[in-house]
Design a protein around this motif. Structure first.
Motif, PDB file in Angstrom:
ATOM      1  N   ALA A 139     122.448  14.616 -21.133  1.00  0.00           N
ATOM      2  CA  ALA A 139     121.379  15.021 -22.096  1.00  0.00           C
ATOM      3  C   ALA A 139     120.671  16.542 -21.564  1.00  0.00           C
ATOM      4  O   ALA A 139     120.496  16.728 -20.540  1.00  0.00           O
ATOM      5  CB  ALA A 139     120.362  14.226 -22.371  1.00  0.00           C
ATOM      6  N   PRO A 140     120.324  17.402 -22.649  1.00  0.00           N
ATOM      7  CA  PRO A 140     119.355  18.474 -22.321  1.00  0.00           C
ATOM      8  C   PRO A 140     118.095  18.063 -22.032  1.00  0.00           C
ATOM      9  O   PRO A 140     117.555  17.011 -22.513  1.00  0.00           O
ATOM     10  CB  PRO A 140     119.425  19.400 -23.637  1.00  0.00           C
ATOM     11  CG  PRO A 140     119.841  18.373 -24.621  1.00  0.00           C
ATOM     12  CD  PRO A 140     120.731  17.565 -24.034  1.00  0.00           C
TER      13      PRO A 140
ATOM     14  N   ALA B 290     108.676  26.415 -20.718  1.00  0.00           N
ATOM     15  CA  ALA B 290     108.224  26.497 -21.926  1.00  0.00           C
ATOM     16  C   ALA B 290     108.546  25.889 -23.139  1.00  0.00           C
ATOM     17  O   ALA B 290     107.963  25.816 -24.376  1.00  0.00           O
ATOM     18  CB  ALA B 290     109.145  27.858 -22.349  1.00  0.00           C
ATOM     19  N   GLY B 291     109.074  24.314 -22.809  1.00  0.00           N
ATOM     20  CA  GLY B 291     109.399  23.441 -23.720  1.00  0.00           C
ATOM     21  C   GLY B 291     110.682  23.531 -24.528  1.00  0.00           C
ATOM     22  O   GLY B 291     110.803  22.771 -25.506  1.00  0.00           O
ATOM     23  N   ASP B 292     111.447  24.556 -24.331  1.00  0.00           N
ATOM     24  CA  ASP B 292     112.600  24.668 -24.720  1.00  0.00           C
ATOM     25  C   ASP B 292     113.697  23.723 -23.953  1.00  0.00           C
ATOM     26  O   ASP B 292     113.663  23.447 -23.030  1.00  0.00           O
ATOM     27  CB  ASP B 292     113.213  26.057 -24.694  1.00  0.00           C
ATOM     28  CG  ASP B 292     112.020  27.103 -25.443  1.00  0.00           C
ATOM     29  OD1 ASP B 292     111.562  26.671 -26.528  1.00  0.00           O
ATOM     30  OD2 ASP B 292     112.046  28.146 -24.839  1.00  0.00           O
TER      31      ASP B 292
ATOM     32  N   HIS C  95     121.990  22.126 -15.552  1.00  0.00           N
ATOM     33  CA  HIS C  95     120.591  22.766 -15.245  1.00  0.00           C
ATOM     34  C   HIS C  95     120.308  21.978 -13.993  1.00  0.00           C
ATOM     35  O   HIS C  95     120.947  21.182 -13.539  1.00  0.00           O
ATOM     36  CB  HIS C  95     119.884  22.445 -16.164  1.00  0.00           C
ATOM     37  CG  HIS C  95     119.594  20.930 -17.001  1.00  0.00           C
ATOM     38  ND1 HIS C  95     119.999  20.624 -18.089  1.00  0.00           N
ATOM     39  CD2 HIS C  95     119.054  20.048 -16.048  1.00  0.00           C
ATOM     40  CE1 HIS C  95     119.752  19.195 -18.131  1.00  0.00           C
ATOM     41  NE2 HIS C  95     119.351  18.820 -16.938  1.00  0.00           N
ATOM     42  N   LEU C  96     119.429  22.627 -13.277  1.00  0.00           N
ATOM     43  CA  LEU C  96     118.763  22.155 -12.147  1.00  0.00           C
ATOM     44  C   LEU C  96     117.426  21.296 -12.089  1.00  0.00           C
ATOM     45  O   LEU C  96     116.570  21.938 -13.259  1.00  0.00           O
ATOM     46  CB  LEU C  96     118.455  23.197 -11.092  1.00  0.00           C
ATOM     47  CG  LEU C  96     119.644  23.803 -10.388  1.00  0.00           C
ATOM     48  CD1 LEU C  96     119.143  25.159  -9.524  1.00  0.00           C
ATOM     49  CD2 LEU C  96     120.031  22.896  -9.218  1.00  0.00           C
ATOM     50  N   HIS C  97     116.816  20.416 -11.542  1.00  0.00           N
ATOM     51  CA  HIS C  97     115.638  19.867 -11.616  1.00  0.00           C
ATOM     52  C   HIS C  97     115.155  20.288  -9.897  1.00  0.00           C
ATOM     53  O   HIS C  97     115.880  19.791  -9.097  1.00  0.00           O
ATOM     54  CB  HIS C  97     115.706  18.485 -11.769  1.00  0.00           C
ATOM     55  CG  HIS C  97     115.981  18.072 -13.192  1.00  0.00           C
ATOM     56  ND1 HIS C  97     114.896  18.221 -14.215  1.00  0.00           N
ATOM     57  CD2 HIS C  97     117.232  18.017 -13.917  1.00  0.00           C
ATOM     58  CE1 HIS C  97     115.621  17.731 -15.222  1.00  0.00           C
ATOM     59  NE2 HIS C  97     116.740  17.678 -15.184  1.00  0.00           N
ATOM     60  N   ILE C  98     113.941  20.810  -9.635  1.00  0.00           N
ATOM     61  CA  ILE C  98     113.686  20.993  -8.417  1.00  0.00           C
ATOM     62  C   ILE C  98     112.282  20.147  -8.389  1.00  0.00           C
ATOM     63  O   ILE C  98     111.371  20.413  -9.116  1.00  0.00           O
ATOM     64  CB  ILE C  98     113.451  22.507  -8.066  1.00  0.00           C
ATOM     65  CG1 ILE C  98     114.657  23.508  -8.316  1.00  0.00           C
ATOM     66  CG2 ILE C  98     112.825  22.696  -6.757  1.00  0.00           C
ATOM     67  CD1 ILE C  98     114.516  24.882  -8.333  1.00  0.00           C
ATOM     68  N   TYR C  99     112.181  19.307  -7.186  1.00  0.00           N
ATOM     69  CA  TYR C  99     111.126  18.354  -7.130  1.00  0.00           C
ATOM     70  C   TYR C  99     109.973  19.084  -6.355  1.00  0.00           C
ATOM     71  O   TYR C  99     109.670  18.605  -5.114  1.00  0.00           O
ATOM     72  CB  TYR C  99     111.759  17.004  -6.681  1.00  0.00           C
ATOM     73  CG  TYR C  99     112.571  16.494  -7.590  1.00  0.00           C
ATOM     74  CD1 TYR C  99     111.951  15.536  -8.362  1.00  0.00           C
ATOM     75  CD2 TYR C  99     113.887  16.703  -8.232  1.00  0.00           C
ATOM     76  CE1 TYR C  99     112.678  14.705  -9.554  1.00  0.00           C
ATOM     77  CE2 TYR C  99     114.353  16.015  -8.920  1.00  0.00           C
ATOM     78  CZ  TYR C  99     114.111  15.090  -9.765  1.00  0.00           C
ATOM     79  OH  TYR C  99     114.749  14.394 -10.612  1.00  0.00           O
TER      80      TYR C  99
ATOM     81  N   ILE D 243     115.767  23.749 -15.040  1.00  0.00           N
ATOM     82  CA  ILE D 243     116.024  25.253 -14.943  1.00  0.00           C
ATOM     83  C   ILE D 243     117.308  25.522 -15.428  1.00  0.00           C
ATOM     84  O   ILE D 243     118.290  24.815 -14.728  1.00  0.00           O
ATOM     85  CB  ILE D 243     115.513  25.647 -13.665  1.00  0.00           C
ATOM     86  CG1 ILE D 243     114.205  25.157 -13.070  1.00  0.00           C
ATOM     87  CG2 ILE D 243     115.996  27.081 -13.443  1.00  0.00           C
ATOM     88  CD1 ILE D 243     114.045  24.966 -11.603  1.00  0.00           C
ATOM     89  N   ALA D 244     117.716  26.373 -16.321  1.00  0.00           N
ATOM     90  CA  ALA D 244     118.898  26.716 -16.748  1.00  0.00           C
ATOM     91  C   ALA D 244     119.864  27.336 -15.456  1.00  0.00           C
ATOM     92  O   ALA D 244     119.150  27.985 -14.568  1.00  0.00           O
ATOM     93  CB  ALA D 244     118.865  27.719 -17.854  1.00  0.00           C
TER      94      ALA D 244
END
Length: 151
Positions: free
Chosen positions: A83-84, A89-91, A97-101, A112-113
């Motif tokens: 899922a996206p 920015a809320g988009d 995509h990445l998630h950096i913790y 992050i795209a």
């Protein structure tokens, strides 16, 4: 004196890491594979690399996760499918995509795209996406053998 969590995150990300096992086998759908990772020069830092295909709703889920046992959780997650998620920015940001913790990225809450961190086209290249993830986490790729079961 307790180290600042953000500084510790940055130090962990800067360390060169090595897989304790050089043979990587991608899991089949509904499973995950875990691999131990240590730092190249200081073996007191322990990491875990996870290749996850345990999608409950979607069977095509593929996620890479780098966890730090000393940090107490995930450092980076790369969602190749699924899922996206929202960015700063809320988009909505589509996969991959990445998630950096870390604190700068709301401890993984924002996505992050992939186009913001690389110009590689990783949408369909499973091996390339995995190698990108290893590079992003500073994992030494010398002599790594990869077998993909992603059919």
């Amino acid at each position: 004196m307790k180290m600042d969590r953000q500084l510790y995150f940055e130090q962990l990300m800067a360390l060169v890491k090595i897989l304790t096992r050089k043979y990587i086998e991608f899991p089949t759908s509904g499973h995950q594979s875990k691999y131990s990772v240590v730092t190249k020069n200081e073996h007191d830092e322990l990491f875990e690399l996870i290749v996850n295909r345990k999608g409950h709703i979607r069977q095509d889920i593929l996620t890479y996760v780098m966890r730090s046992k000393n940090y107490g959780g995930i450092l980076i997650r790369l969602d190749m499918s699924g899922a996206p998620h929202e960015n700063k920015a809320g988009d909505l940001v589509e996969t991959p995509h990445l998630h950096i913790y870390d604190e700068a990225h709301q401890n993984g809450a924002e996505s992050i795209a992939l186009s913001e961190v690389t110009d590689l086209a990783l949408l369909t290249e499973i091996t390339d996406s995995f190698l990108f993830f290893l590079e992003k986490n500073k994992v030494d790729q010398t002599d790594i053998s990869i077998k993909s079961n992603l059919v």
